[in-house]
Design a protein around this motif. Structure first.
Motif, short mmCIF file in Angstrom:
data_model
loop_
_atom_site.label_atom_id
_atom_site.label_comp_id
_atom_site.label_asym_id
_atom_site.label_seq_id
_atom_site.Cartn_x
_atom_site.Cartn_y
_atom_site.Cartn_z
N GLU A 1 -4.32 10.51 31.46
CA GLU A 1 -4.24 9.91 30.13
C GLU A 1 -2.80 9.83 29.64
O GLU A 1 -2.39 8.82 29.06
CB GLU A 1 -5.11 10.69 29.14
N ILE A 2 -2.03 10.89 29.89
CA ILE A 2 -0.62 10.87 29.48
C ILE A 2 0.14 9.82 30.27
O ILE A 2 0.98 9.09 29.72
CB ILE A 2 0.00 12.27 29.63
N ALA A 3 -0.14 9.71 31.57
CA ALA A 3 0.52 8.69 32.39
C ALA A 3 0.16 7.29 31.90
O ALA A 3 1.01 6.39 31.88
CB ALA A 3 0.13 8.87 33.85
N ASP A 4 -1.10 7.09 31.50
CA ASP A 4 -1.51 5.79 30.97
C ASP A 4 -0.73 5.47 29.70
O ASP A 4 -0.26 4.34 29.52
CB ASP A 4 -3.02 5.78 30.70
N GLU A 5 -0.57 6.47 28.82
CA GLU A 5 0.21 6.26 27.60
C GLU A 5 1.66 5.90 27.94
O GLU A 5 2.25 5.02 27.30
CB GLU A 5 0.18 7.53 26.74
N LEU A 6 2.22 6.55 28.95
CA LEU A 6 3.59 6.27 29.37
C LEU A 6 3.72 4.84 29.90
O LEU A 6 4.65 4.11 29.51
CB LEU A 6 4.04 7.26 30.45
N VAL A 7 2.80 4.43 30.75
CA VAL A 7 2.85 3.08 31.31
C VAL A 7 2.70 2.04 30.20
O VAL A 7 3.40 1.02 30.19
CB VAL A 7 1.78 2.90 32.41
N ARG A 8 1.81 2.29 29.26
CA ARG A 8 1.66 1.36 28.12
C ARG A 8 2.95 1.28 27.31
O ARG A 8 3.37 0.19 26.89
CB ARG A 8 0.50 1.78 27.23
N ALA A 9 3.61 2.43 27.09
CA ALA A 9 4.87 2.44 26.34
C ALA A 9 5.96 1.71 27.12
O ALA A 9 6.77 0.97 26.52
CB ALA A 9 5.29 3.88 26.05
N GLU A 10 6.00 1.90 28.44
CA GLU A 10 6.98 1.18 29.26
C GLU A 10 6.73 -0.32 29.20
O GLU A 10 7.69 -1.11 29.10
CB GLU A 10 6.92 1.67 30.71
N ASP A 11 5.47 -0.73 29.28
CA ASP A 11 5.15 -2.16 29.18
C ASP A 11 5.57 -2.73 27.83
O ASP A 11 6.14 -3.82 27.76
CB ASP A 11 3.65 -2.39 29.40
N ALA A 12 5.33 -1.97 26.77
CA ALA A 12 5.72 -2.42 25.43
C ALA A 12 7.24 -2.52 25.32
O ALA A 12 7.77 -3.47 24.74
CB ALA A 12 5.17 -1.48 24.37
N ALA A 13 7.96 -1.56 25.91
CA ALA A 13 9.42 -1.59 25.89
C ALA A 13 9.94 -2.79 26.68
O ALA A 13 10.89 -3.46 26.25
CB ALA A 13 9.99 -0.29 26.44
N ASP A 14 9.32 -3.06 27.82
CA ASP A 14 9.72 -4.23 28.62
C ASP A 14 9.50 -5.52 27.84
O ASP A 14 10.35 -6.42 27.85
CB ASP A 14 8.95 -4.28 29.94
N ASP A 15 8.36 -5.63 27.17
CA ASP A 15 8.07 -6.82 26.36
C ASP A 15 9.10 -6.97 25.24
O ASP A 15 9.59 -8.07 24.98
CB ASP A 15 6.66 -6.75 25.76
#
Length: 98
Positions: free
Chosen positions: A60-74
């Motif tokens: 779950e924490i890794a999923d949150e991290l990947v979502r945050a990275e995707d948002a930062a990339d966007d």
């Protein structure tokens, strides 16, 4: 360069000493997040096995991290697009003045 400091933290009923170059407050915040997530997973009835709870919490924490990275990339892409548009606009204005 900072020396490695030891900070005692509590995660899911266990005491750990974390060594980090960062200050102890950051280590406590990270540990609190892991403890919170493990307790959330356990409260949902993921089973009494702490290993399983830890793995599910990590996912779950890794999923949150990947979502945050995707948002930062966007966000970076949008900023780059805006900067390019401003640059084109500035170039067009300078060209018209000359």
């Amino acid at each position: 360069m900072r020396s490695h400091q030891g900070t005692q933290v509590h995660i899911f009923g266990q005491v750990y000493t974390l060594r980090s170059r960062d200050d102890g407050e950051r280590a406590r915040r990270v540990a609190a997040r892991v403890d919170q997530k493990m307790n959330e997973v356990a409260d949902r009835g993921a089973g009494a096995d702490s290993y399983r709870i830890a793995v599910l919490a990590a996912l779950e924490i890794a999923d949150e991290l990947v979502r945050a990275e995707d948002a930062a990339d966007d966000l970076c892409a949008r900023v780059s697009e805006k900067a390019a548009a401003l640059n084109r606009s500035s170039t067009t204005r300078r060209t018209r003045r000359t």
